[in-house]
Structure formats: C-alpha cells, structure tokens
Design a protein around this motif. Structure first.
Motif, short mmCIF file in Angstrom:
data_model
loop_
_atom_site.label_atom_id
_atom_site.label_comp_id
_atom_site.label_asym_id
_atom_site.label_seq_id
_atom_site.Cartn_x
_atom_site.Cartn_y
_atom_site.Cartn_z
N LYS A 58 0.95 -0.98 -0.05
CA LYS A 58 -0.06 -0.03 0.00
C LYS A 58 0.80 1.31 0.06
O LYS A 58 1.85 1.13 0.84
CB LYS A 58 -0.88 0.15 1.25
CG LYS A 58 -2.08 -1.09 1.39
CD LYS A 58 -2.81 -0.97 2.48
CE LYS A 58 -3.94 0.07 2.67
NZ LYS A 58 -4.76 -0.11 3.59
N LYS A 59 0.56 2.14 -0.85
CA LYS A 59 1.23 3.38 -0.87
C LYS A 59 0.22 4.57 -1.14
O LYS A 59 -0.66 4.47 -1.64
CB LYS A 59 2.31 3.37 -2.06
CG LYS A 59 3.54 2.50 -1.97
CD LYS A 59 4.33 3.06 -0.98
CE LYS A 59 5.61 2.26 -0.85
NZ LYS A 59 6.38 2.60 -0.01
N ASN A 60 0.61 5.59 -0.61
CA ASN A 60 -0.06 6.90 -0.73
C ASN A 60 0.96 8.02 -0.89
O ASN A 60 1.97 7.95 -0.43
CB ASN A 60 -1.35 7.36 0.37
CG ASN A 60 -0.70 7.04 1.74
OD1 ASN A 60 0.42 6.67 1.94
ND2 ASN A 60 -1.41 7.48 2.75
N PHE A 61 0.45 8.97 -1.54
CA PHE A 61 1.26 10.11 -1.91
C PHE A 61 0.42 11.59 -1.93
O PHE A 61 -0.92 11.29 -2.12
CB PHE A 61 2.20 9.98 -3.12
CG PHE A 61 1.42 9.64 -4.46
CD1 PHE A 61 1.15 10.76 -5.30
CD2 PHE A 61 0.81 8.58 -4.41
CE1 PHE A 61 0.11 10.51 -6.43
CE2 PHE A 61 0.24 8.04 -5.75
CZ PHE A 61 -0.20 9.20 -6.43
N GLY A 62 1.16 12.62 -1.86
CA GLY A 62 0.45 13.81 -2.08
C GLY A 62 -0.64 14.23 -1.16
O GLY A 62 -0.83 13.70 0.11
N LEU A 63 -1.52 15.21 -1.33
CA LEU A 63 -2.27 15.85 -0.51
C LEU A 63 -3.95 15.46 -1.02
O LEU A 63 -4.11 15.49 -2.06
CB LEU A 63 -2.46 17.07 -0.66
CG LEU A 63 -1.02 17.74 0.26
CD1 LEU A 63 -0.81 19.41 0.16
CD2 LEU A 63 -0.76 17.18 1.41
N ALA A 64 -4.87 15.21 -0.05
CA ALA A 64 -6.22 15.02 -0.16
C ALA A 64 -6.81 16.42 -0.27
O ALA A 64 -7.86 16.71 -0.89
CB ALA A 64 -6.97 14.37 0.72
N ASN A 65 -6.33 17.42 0.59
CA ASN A 65 -7.00 18.68 0.50
C ASN A 65 -5.89 19.52 0.64
O ASN A 65 -5.09 19.68 1.55
CB ASN A 65 -7.69 18.71 1.65
CG ASN A 65 -8.48 20.13 2.01
OD1 ASN A 65 -7.81 21.37 1.93
ND2 ASN A 65 -9.69 20.13 2.22
N ILE A 70 -4.05 18.67 3.92
CA ILE A 70 -4.23 17.13 4.46
C ILE A 70 -3.83 16.02 3.41
O ILE A 70 -4.10 16.15 2.35
CB ILE A 70 -5.89 16.99 4.66
CG1 ILE A 70 -6.26 18.17 5.73
CG2 ILE A 70 -6.27 15.63 5.20
CD1 ILE A 70 -7.88 18.26 5.96
N PRO A 71 -2.98 15.21 4.24
CA PRO A 71 -2.39 14.13 3.21
C PRO A 71 -3.31 13.23 2.76
O PRO A 71 -4.37 13.00 3.37
CB PRO A 71 -1.34 13.53 4.23
CG PRO A 71 -1.36 14.10 5.52
CD PRO A 71 -2.49 15.21 5.46
#
Length: 81
Positions: A58-65, A70-71
């Motif tokens: 699992k990977k996540n990157f950048g911003l949601a907001n 908010i990451p």
C-alpha cells in the motif's frame, strides 16, 4: 492528465506472477514509480497491490486537501467523474 496516464502505464508495466513477490523489491519499485508524483503541496492518490486477494503493498502520496494540507490516505474520499 498526462501524469495520470503515465502512472497507469507505469503501474501496468509491473508484472506480477503467481510466484511469491519480494515485498521489499515491490515497495522500492512503487516508490520509484510514484516519486515523480510526490510533489509538495500537490494533489495525491493511493495505490493498493493485491495478490490472490491479499494486500501485499500500500502506498499513498500527495495531499487530499490542498487548502488545509491534509495528506492523501487510503481512506480519503474521492469523487470519480
């Protein structure tokens, strides 16, 4: 749009077989593919890799907001257009 198409192409080029996958190698490969998209203060995303119904990465990157910095996480709501 070009970044999204590149990401889809790059991820589809990872060949996964029925053999066990070295999770460390997979994590490194995902990091190298996602590195160009991990821009400070930029929109983000999340990727989950499954094998035989089991989460292997699992990977996540950048911003949601962007406004509130908010990451992006795997639980971030997204609007599909």
């Amino acid at each position: 749009m070009k970044r999204i198409l590149f990401l889809i192409f790059a991820l589809s080029s990872i060949q996964l077989s029925a053999q066990p996958i070295d999770k460390i190698q997979l994590e490194k490969k995902l990091d190298s593919i996602l590195q160009p998209f991990n821009i400070p203060n930029a929109p983000g995303g999340a990727i989950t890799v499954l094998q035989n119904g089991e989460v292997i990465a699992k990977k996540n990157f950048g911003l949601a907001n962007l406004e509130h910095s908010i990451p992006f996480t795997h639980k971030s709501p997204v609007r599909l257009v």
